[in-house]
Motif scaffolding. Structure first.
Motif, PDB file in Angstrom:
ATOM      1  N   ASN A  55      17.802 -61.015 -65.848  1.00 61.50           N
ATOM      2  CA  ASN A  55      17.207 -59.966 -66.121  1.00 61.50           C
ATOM      3  C   ASN A  55      15.751 -59.508 -65.325  1.00 61.50           C
ATOM      4  O   ASN A  55      14.901 -60.039 -65.744  1.00 61.50           O
ATOM      5  CB  ASN A  55      16.526 -60.107 -67.548  1.00 61.50           C
ATOM      6  N   ILE A  57      14.587 -57.042 -64.036  1.00 62.42           N
ATOM      7  CA  ILE A  57      13.801 -55.824 -64.518  1.00 62.42           C
ATOM      8  C   ILE A  57      12.872 -56.031 -65.384  1.00 62.42           C
ATOM      9  O   ILE A  57      11.693 -55.787 -65.221  1.00 62.42           O
ATOM     10  CB  ILE A  57      14.798 -54.698 -64.882  1.00 62.42           C
ATOM     11  N   HIS A  58      13.113 -56.646 -66.663  1.00 66.18           N
ATOM     12  CA  HIS A  58      12.101 -56.994 -67.928  1.00 66.18           C
ATOM     13  C   HIS A  58      11.800 -58.283 -67.903  1.00 66.18           C
ATOM     14  O   HIS A  58      10.868 -58.601 -68.451  1.00 66.18           O
ATOM     15  CB  HIS A  58      12.768 -56.202 -69.012  1.00 66.18           C
ATOM     16  N   LYS A  60      13.108 -60.365 -69.928  1.00 66.00           N
ATOM     17  CA  LYS A  60      12.744 -60.889 -71.087  1.00 66.00           C
ATOM     18  C   LYS A  60      14.062 -61.134 -71.924  1.00 66.00           C
ATOM     19  O   LYS A  60      15.155 -61.055 -71.439  1.00 66.00           O
ATOM     20  CB  LYS A  60      12.298 -59.448 -71.754  1.00 66.00           C
ATOM     21  N   PRO A  70      25.399 -60.201 -67.158  1.00 66.93           N
ATOM     22  CA  PRO A  70      24.140 -60.004 -67.974  1.00 66.93           C
ATOM     23  C   PRO A  70      24.227 -58.685 -68.731  1.00 66.93           C
ATOM     24  O   PRO A  70      24.471 -57.724 -67.852  1.00 66.93           O
ATOM     25  CB  PRO A  70      22.856 -60.125 -67.268  1.00 66.93           C
ATOM     26  N   ILE A  71      23.895 -58.722 -69.783  1.00 65.37           N
ATOM     27  CA  ILE A  71      23.684 -57.290 -70.613  1.00 65.37           C
ATOM     28  C   ILE A  71      22.182 -57.727 -71.347  1.00 65.37           C
ATOM     29  O   ILE A  71      22.103 -58.625 -71.980  1.00 65.37           O
ATOM     30  CB  ILE A  71      24.847 -57.187 -71.839  1.00 65.37           C
ATOM     31  N   CYS A  72      21.402 -56.899 -71.249  1.00 67.59           N
ATOM     32  CA  CYS A  72      19.773 -56.836 -71.455  1.00 67.59           C
ATOM     33  C   CYS A  72      19.678 -55.789 -72.717  1.00 67.59           C
ATOM     34  O   CYS A  72      20.241 -54.702 -72.834  1.00 67.59           O
ATOM     35  CB  CYS A  72      18.880 -56.733 -70.547  1.00 67.59           C
ATOM     36  N   GLU A  73      18.531 -56.024 -73.409  1.00 64.96           N
ATOM     37  CA  GLU A  73      17.961 -55.088 -74.448  1.00 64.96           C
ATOM     38  C   GLU A  73      18.910 -55.315 -75.530  1.00 64.96           C
ATOM     39  O   GLU A  73      20.221 -55.041 -75.759  1.00 64.96           O
ATOM     40  CB  GLU A  73      18.224 -53.639 -74.040  1.00 64.96           C
ATOM     41  N   ILE A  76      21.487 -52.708 -77.262  1.00 67.11           N
ATOM     42  CA  ILE A  76      22.356 -52.508 -76.442  1.00 67.11           C
ATOM     43  C   ILE A  76      23.591 -53.651 -76.247  1.00 67.11           C
ATOM     44  O   ILE A  76      24.730 -53.468 -76.139  1.00 67.11           O
ATOM     45  CB  ILE A  76      21.976 -52.513 -74.918  1.00 67.11           C
ATOM     46  N   GLN A  79      25.664 -53.236 -79.535  1.00 64.96           N
ATOM     47  CA  GLN A  79      26.717 -52.253 -79.200  1.00 64.96           C
ATOM     48  C   GLN A  79      27.972 -52.891 -78.388  1.00 64.96           C
ATOM     49  O   GLN A  79      29.113 -52.513 -78.500  1.00 64.96           O
ATOM     50  CB  GLN A  79      26.308 -51.036 -78.572  1.00 64.96           C
ATOM     51  N   TYR A  80      27.423 -53.637 -77.174  1.00 69.33           N
ATOM     52  CA  TYR A  80      28.436 -54.028 -76.349  1.00 69.33           C
ATOM     53  C   TYR A  80      29.246 -55.158 -77.013  1.00 69.33           C
ATOM     54  O   TYR A  80      30.431 -55.132 -77.001  1.00 69.33           O
ATOM     55  CB  TYR A  80      27.674 -55.008 -75.187  1.00 69.33           C
TER      56      TYR A  80
END
Lengths: 230, 222
Positions: A55, A57-58, A60, A70-73, A76, A79-80
């Motif tokens: 991550n 970008i953030h 976090k 990777p999936i972030c937030e 999101i 939902q993934y």
């Protein structure tokens, strides 16, 4: 002879921080789907190279790493999870209008309720008396709106536990902390939400994903200390 | 096919409102547009969006949907031809991630740029440039974020057009220039050239005038 397709071993890693409301959401979602995953506790004061890589970008948590991607937030990620493992325990309704409503309320909770809880937390630390009372009142207003949305349904989505329920429940573990800290209870003001939260806690996915209240309260006291507040 | 009644409550200069028009036009959906006066919101708007009382609101056969990105997903799921979001769950997650980034990071930074001065403004400009570099990383060699045609992220990124116009109105050097951000710059030109996008941006002169009125006081510092 039919040979079943070889199931690729799914590798699911969750980079997490145990008191994080956003992390809790993802834990609930993964458990609802009956998925095996590896939870890795991050030290937010000393973030792992993996977190910074996954991550950038953030920087976090939570971050879900599915077969290396990777999936972030949190919203999101949930939902993934719902879209990939769609054959079991749907988290979002199938009707587009109901889905839109669920997304709207989840977004509202994450923005407004989170904002208010954050502010309330700050106010509880730094203020007393009238200002603190005003903070509580504002917070109750937001909760009352949610209670109105819930109505007499067992869950926000209707008969089934879903997206909005798992978005709001983590805030309730923190709300409990503030209730202890300020001796204020929402039970009188929002009885339906209290009943709803107890119903959610009966689900294994929720009870195993939310931290123990005492442990969370201890963490809150620690945070206060770090911020130099008595 | 059942009679479809689609209404959009919006405002002419709002990028989030215009996003919905893009999505509806991409799907070829007929709709009635209602221009709202935000200083005097209509009873209809307040009735359809009592929680946030904001535009845009899409009303489909009497049922309201609010929040622009939620509305776009609703449109995509209701009218399934010409898909806006990709089919693959991972690609969908990426599109949603960057759309959220635009709304939660880019837009607030862009708003700050047009009101900040001096060192603070410079700091905000550096921030936006970094954000745009991040977006370039997502675009790579593609024509649009959605591939060959406009997708979810292209629609969400329409806000970049608004920043460009605001900077032009204030006589600022464009942050999104060909030298510093060639990939995103190329994308912007293609976006501005797209037939549907062209129908869904505010008339340039009116938009420039609006920006001058809204952000005009910061011209003094130039």
């Amino acid at each position: 002879m039919v040979i079943a397709a070889v199931e690729m071993a799914e590798e699911i890693i969750l980079l997490d921080f145990w008191p994080s409301m956003f992390g809790m959401k993802v834990r609930i979602a993964l458990t609802e789907k009956g998925l095996k995953y590896e939870r890795r506790e991050e030290n937010l004061l000393n973030k792992s190279p993996l977190l910074l890589e996954m991550n950038p970008i953030h920087k976090k948590v939570p971050v879900l790493i599915h077969n290396g991607k990777p999936i972030c937030e949190s919203q999101i990620i949930v939902q993934y999870i719902d879209e990939v493992w769609k054959d079991k325990s749907p988290l979002l309704p199938s009707d587009p209008y109901e889905r839109a409503k669920a997304r709207f309320w989840a977004d509202y909770i994450d923005k407004k309720v989170w904002e208010r809880l954050h502010l309330l937390g700050g106010k509880l630390w730094r203020t007393k008396g009238e200002e603190q009372e005003a903070g509580k009142k504002e917070y109750i207003e937001y909760l009352k709106l949610l209670e109105e949305e819930l109505g007499d349904k067992p869950y926000f989505g209707g008969e089934n536990f879903g997206f909005v329920d798992l978005t709001l429940m983590p805030y309730f573990s923190w709300l409990h902390v503030f209730e202890i800290a300020t001796k204020f209870s929402i039970e009188v003001e929002c009885p339906k939400l209290i009943t709803w939260s107890k119903r959610c806690m009966e689900r294994e996915s929720v009870s195993t994903s939310l931290p123990d209240h005492q442990k969370l309260y201890g963490f809150f006291l620690q945070l206060k200390k770090w911020h130099g507040i008595e | 096919m059942a009679e479809e009644e689609v209404k959009l409550f919006g405002t002419w200069a709002s990028p989030v409102s215009r996003r919905i028009e893009v999505a509806l036009k991409l799907k070829g959906v007929q709709y009635e547009y209602i221009e709202e006066d935000l200083t005097n919101k209509s009873p209809a708007l307040l009735n359809y969006n009592p929680v946030n009382k904001q535009i845009p609101v899409l009303v489909h056969n009497g049922k309201p949907v609010a929040e622009s990105l939620v509305i776009i997903e609703y449109i995509d799921e209701t009218w399934k031809h010409n898909p806006i979001l990709p089919a693959d769950p991972y690609e969908r997650a990426m599109a949603r991630f960057w759309a959220k980034y635009i709304d939660e990071k880019f837009w607030p930074a862009a708003m700050k740029i047009v009101v900040a001065k001096g060192e603070e403004q410079k700091g905000e400009i550096d921030e936006i440039q970094q954000q745009m570099k991040n977006l370039e990383g997502e675009l790579k060699e593609k024509k649009f974020f959605g591939g060959e045609s406009l997708g979810f992220l292209d629609i969400a990124a329409n806000i970049i057009i608004w920043l460009v116009v605001a900077q032009e109105a204030l006589g600022m050097d464009q942050i999104l220039n060909e030298e510093k951000l060639p990939v995103l710059y190329g994308w912007l030109q293609r976006l501005l050239d797209d037939a549907v996008i062209k129908e869904c941006v505010p008339p340039k002169d009116r938009h420039l005038d609006l920006c001058k009125v809204k952000f005009g006081s910061s011209i003094a510092s130039k």
